[in-house]
Enzyme design. Structure first.
Site, short mmCIF file in Angstrom:
data_model
loop_
_atom_site.label_atom_id
_atom_site.label_comp_id
_atom_site.label_asym_id
_atom_site.label_seq_id
_atom_site.Cartn_x
_atom_site.Cartn_y
_atom_site.Cartn_z
CB SER A 205 -0.78 0.18 1.16
OG SER A 205 -1.58 1.06 1.27
CG HIS A 207 -2.48 4.79 2.94
ND1 HIS A 207 -2.71 5.12 4.29
CD2 HIS A 207 -2.86 3.87 2.38
CE1 HIS A 207 -3.64 4.14 4.61
NE2 HIS A 207 -3.82 3.24 3.56
CB CYS A 332 -9.42 -0.81 8.58
SG CYS A 332 -7.90 -0.65 7.91
#
Ligand code: PLP
Length: 391
Positions: A205, A207, A332
């Site tokens: 990922s 970020h 998340c």
């Protein structure tokens, strides 16, 4: 109070200024669609090609084996859903996966689309490689094991599992076993060369490595039979249709290249030293505290603590009021009131699992920030313990 001190690098990282400079031309003058034949389009295409090469260099693979996606969540979904097109497939995963793999496996299991084995972990959060070997069945087609966990930072024996799979595949089997790892949190700190790990599929990922949000990638080893989840214009070798996020992909490439900068290694040593100072300081100043996860097989930037009689969420709110950004665990799942499945897998009770605080460091963390947390955390925990009646 505005955030002055950031201890949530696992949730996301700020963009590195070098990454931003690499991206800016593609947000301004070089705005072409990479599929266009004209020069503007070709400039964008060249930007994507360069990023693909940078990612391939980091992973030690061919550029054609890199598929850019809209997030790591999408890459995890592509790896798993893209491969289980067979009848009655069996997947082996762990009980400490990120939600992107965990939730998907739960859904596949509930819908009867796959049979899923969730490997247990020991009290430190580590999968046992021999448990993995025992879990292999004739219909096993995929293993998906996280490289390093996002909540407790625990590092899994990916190489060992890769060797077990290689051996199993070298014997007479109806189904080849493909191996996927989610290396999102590992990327900044651990060797991600796919050949060494023995993986066919690997997720990253942007970020989490000082790149922009909304970009992920999946490494797909040549010959791995992945089918697309999204159909359309056939971008990304037909595996991920949709006009490419050129600036995002260029930024991702620059962020991956920066990990390879020798200075990153030096910064990582500093991060570990600061992390250890913070852990030591907390244990010195606060009683009845526990470090969740492994002491040694742990990412150098991760701290996950439980304080008896003080809820993690209450600590996060109190820290926030003092200008310190921290987390209870997975960003998340922060909206969910369910205790973390990762902490429960360590054998913690629901109550203990609710109590945890994650402090994650990064390359911009300073000694002053460590000192600030050490100064304010003891009184926050003491106040919360008083309220809960536990001192
Ligand atoms: N996998 C791991 C281990 C993560 O920590 C995260 C983000 O928290 C993801 C996947 C999802 O990444 P993205 O935000 O790019 O979808």
């Amino acid at each position: 109070m505005p955030i002055k001190v950031y201890f949530d690098y696992t949730a996301t990282t700020p963009i590195d200024p070098k990454v931003l400079s690499a991206m800016l031309p593609y947000l301004r003058k070089d705005f072409g669609n990479a599929s266009s034949i004209h020069q503007l389009g070709q400039i964008s295409r060249a930007g994507i090609d360069r990023a693909r090469e940078e990612a391939a260099d980091f992973l030690g693979c061919q550029p054609q084996e890199i598929i850019f996606t809209g997030s790591a969540t999408e890459a995890d979904n592509l790896a798993i859903q893209g491969i289980i097109k067979k009848e009655n497939p069996h997947i082996i995963t762990s009980s400490v996966e990120h939600h992107a793999v965990w939730e998907l496996c739960q859904v596949l299991g509930k819908k009867g689309l796959a049979e899923v084995t969730y490997l247990p972990v020991d009290r430190e959060g580590i999968v046992n490689a021999s448990d993995f070997k025992k879990a292999i069945k004739p219909n096993t087609i995929l293993a998906s094991i996280i490289y390093a966990n996002n909540e407790i930072g625990t590092i899994q024996p990916i190489k060992e599992i890769g060797s077990i799979i290689k051996k199993a595949n070298s014997q007479e089997r109806k189904n080849k076993i493909y191996f996927h790892t989610d290396a999102v949190q590992a990327a900044n700190y651990l060797d991600c060369k796919v050949e060494k790990l023995g993986v066919d599929l690997l997720t990253l990922s942007s970020h989490k490595i000082y790149g922009p949000k909304g970009v992920g990638l999946l490494y797909v080893k040549r010959g791995t039979p992945v089918k697309p989840l999204i159909y359309g214009g056939g971008q990304e070798g037909g595996l991920r249709s949709g006009t490419e996020n050129v600036a995002g992909i260029v930024g991702f490439g620059a962020a991956v290249a920066e990990i390879q900068n020798p200075r990153t290694k030096i910064k990582n040593i500093k991060i570990r030293q600061l992390r250890d100072k913070l852990i030591k300081g907390v244990f010195k100043r606060i009683s009845d505290v526990k470090l969740n996860g492994s002491k040694d097989l742990r990412l150098p930037n991760n701290i996950n603590l439980s304080f008896r009689g003080a809820e993690g969420e209450a600590i996060v709110i109190a820290l926030d009021q003092k200008g310190v950004a921290a987390s209870t665990g997975s960003a998340c799942s922060a909206k969910s009131l369910e205790p973390s499945h990762v902490l429960l897998a360590l054998g913690m009770s629901d109550e203990e699992a609710h109590g945890s605080l994650r402090l994650s460091l990064g390359k911009y963390t300073t000694e002053e920030e460590i000192n600030k947390v050490l100064k304010i955390l003891p009184s926050i925990v003491e106040r919360l313990r008083k309220i809960s009646g536990i001192r």
